[in-house]
Scaffold this motif. Sequence first.
Motif, PDB file in Angstrom:
ATOM      1  N   LEU A 240       1.137  -1.252  -0.171  1.00  0.00           N
ATOM      2  CA  LEU A 240      -0.053   0.347   0.027  1.00  0.00           C
ATOM      3  C   LEU A 240       0.967   1.515   0.237  1.00  0.00           C
ATOM      4  CD1 LEU A 240      -2.772  -0.998   2.657  1.00  0.00           C
ATOM      5  CD2 LEU A 240      -2.890  -1.123   0.432  1.00  0.00           C
ATOM      6  N   GLU A 241       0.522   2.231  -0.347  1.00  0.00           N
ATOM      7  CA  GLU A 241       0.796   3.554  -0.598  1.00  0.00           C
ATOM      8  C   GLU A 241       0.349   4.815  -0.853  1.00  0.00           C
ATOM      9  OE1 GLU A 241       1.969   5.782  -2.856  1.00  0.00           O
ATOM     10  OE2 GLU A 241       0.576   5.354  -4.678  1.00  0.00           O
ATOM     11  N   ASN A 242       0.671   5.899   0.144  1.00  0.00           N
ATOM     12  CA  ASN A 242      -0.274   7.229  -0.035  1.00  0.00           C
ATOM     13  C   ASN A 242       0.129   8.020   0.277  1.00  0.00           C
ATOM     14  OD1 ASN A 242      -1.614   9.166   2.010  1.00  0.00           O
ATOM     15  ND2 ASN A 242      -0.248   8.964   4.325  1.00  0.00           N
ATOM     16  N   CYS A 243      -0.477   8.581  -0.667  1.00  0.00           N
ATOM     17  CA  CYS A 243      -0.234   9.948  -1.916  1.00  0.00           C
ATOM     18  C   CYS A 243      -0.497  11.080  -0.769  1.00  0.00           C
ATOM     19  CB  CYS A 243      -0.860   9.853  -3.162  1.00  0.00           C
ATOM     20  SG  CYS A 243      -0.941  11.278  -4.449  1.00  0.00           S
ATOM     21  N   GLU A 244      -1.532  11.297  -0.014  1.00  0.00           N
ATOM     22  CA  GLU A 244      -2.277  12.481   0.258  1.00  0.00           C
ATOM     23  C   GLU A 244      -2.611  12.485   1.293  1.00  0.00           C
ATOM     24  OE1 GLU A 244      -4.326  14.081  -2.941  1.00  0.00           O
ATOM     25  OE2 GLU A 244      -3.227  15.131  -4.124  1.00  0.00           O
ATOM     26  N   LEU A 245      -2.619  11.308   2.025  1.00  0.00           N
ATOM     27  CA  LEU A 245      -3.330  11.443   3.341  1.00  0.00           C
ATOM     28  C   LEU A 245      -2.245  11.797   4.305  1.00  0.00           C
ATOM     29  CD1 LEU A 245      -5.084   8.181   3.322  1.00  0.00           C
ATOM     30  CD2 LEU A 245      -6.205  10.509   2.450  1.00  0.00           C
ATOM     31  N   PHE A 271       3.870  -0.634   3.127  1.00  0.00           N
ATOM     32  CA  PHE A 271       3.548   0.367   3.651  1.00  0.00           C
ATOM     33  C   PHE A 271       4.534   1.428   2.085  1.00  0.00           C
ATOM     34  CE2 PHE A 271       0.901  -0.822   6.074  1.00  0.00           C
ATOM     35  CZ  PHE A 271      -0.100   0.641   5.894  1.00  0.00           C
ATOM     36  N   GLY A 272       4.732   1.839   1.160  1.00  0.00           N
ATOM     37  CA  GLY A 272       5.928   2.737   0.258  1.00  0.00           C
ATOM     38  C   GLY A 272       5.709   3.728   1.392  1.00  0.00           C
ATOM     39  N   ARG A 273       7.066   4.554   1.060  1.00  0.00           N
ATOM     40  CA  ARG A 273       7.504   5.803   1.398  1.00  0.00           C
ATOM     41  C   ARG A 273       6.946   6.890   0.699  1.00  0.00           C
ATOM     42  NH1 ARG A 273      12.375   3.701  -0.591  1.00  0.00           N
ATOM     43  NH2 ARG A 273      11.605   4.117  -2.985  1.00  0.00           N
ATOM     44  N   SER A 274       6.604   7.435   2.089  1.00  0.00           N
ATOM     45  CA  SER A 274       5.206   9.002   1.151  1.00  0.00           C
ATOM     46  C   SER A 274       5.425  10.435   2.022  1.00  0.00           C
ATOM     47  CB  SER A 274       4.074   8.899   1.955  1.00  0.00           C
ATOM     48  OG  SER A 274       3.036   9.677   1.943  1.00  0.00           O
ATOM     49  N   ALA A 275       5.949  10.893   1.043  1.00  0.00           N
ATOM     50  CA  ALA A 275       5.513  12.312   0.811  1.00  0.00           C
ATOM     51  C   ALA A 275       4.679  13.226   1.858  1.00  0.00           C
ATOM     52  CB  ALA A 275       5.852  13.707   0.475  1.00  0.00           C
ATOM     53  N   ALA A 276       3.969  12.527   1.993  1.00  0.00           N
ATOM     54  CA  ALA A 276       2.544  12.693   2.701  1.00  0.00           C
ATOM     55  C   ALA A 276       2.194  12.404   4.926  1.00  0.00           C
ATOM     56  CB  ALA A 276       1.115  12.233   2.542  1.00  0.00           C
TER      57      ALA A 276
END
Length: 338
Positions: A240-245, A271-276
Amino acid sequence: MITYPVLKKGSTIGVTAPSSGVPAELHELLTLACKRAEERGYSTVCKDTAWTQQKARSADAAIRAAEFNAMLRDENIDLIIPPWGGELLIEILDQLDFEAFPAKWVLGYSDISLLLLAITLKTGVATAHGTNLIDLRGENMDATTAQWEAVLSTKTGEQVVQEASEYYQAEWQHDNPSPYVFHLTEPTRWKTTESEPVHITGRLLGGCIDTIRHVIGTPYGDVARFQQTMIQNEQLLWYLENCELSAADLRRSLVQMKLAGWFAHCAGIMFGRSAANHAVQGYTAEDVYQELADELRIPILYDIDCGHMPPQMTFVNGARATVDMAEGRAKVTQHFCP
């Protein structure tokens, strides 16, 4: 039973935009991406929606769906790679021809991951979560991104191995692309809620949480049916990865997935790396991961090579994967078993 398409050199790539297309001021990016694909031995066919963008979508849902369905039926198109993701792919799901879905690769991420997940859950045809076409416009490909060809060329019964990247990109520099497009400057280190080493095996499913959560409770998100009828109740391994949450919205989404049974009979979650992942009153993404690990009593890996902070591995929905991780390094072996 899972059906795996096979990529062959010299294949024709169909470019359609089931979510967002490329606006006129960025057409040179798509033109260059197609040129690079052709330099690497592929043919490309770009349909109308790839070149248009208005009101958060490439075209009306009916137009996008019809173009995608036509590309599926076209025997001269061997695989489909959208230019990139977007916002409103969900509008076309009820107009897609799932009943006659051929063994043809679809590759992408972000909003495209919703399409990928729906295809595999509904049909049992494997789909590939990885690079989009625009990010293949560089003179070269970094070692992690370049694996998309090896993964998609794997035949049923065979396996393919990917290693964690050495470095990742902290932020996009769209106006200053490197020869690889990305600026890979930060050392990659996979992390876990568990004591290391970690060893997990399960059938891969996943995508961008922001978008795939919206098919929970619909005919396009029937994970239980997929598990029972297509993989004989094997354990799932989610990526899973989070774009904006924010961290709180991430937590809400994961609880919803849990309550919907998506994590039943689950071997682990990555979980992927996220800038969110923005903290809310001190509540962090790491807190979310640990709470989920404690509740489900499964290993959680995070900061993996997946999503909007490239590079990313190519994960095949439906494939049986084994993940071995220790000291921040990882190896992912995907076995293309029916």
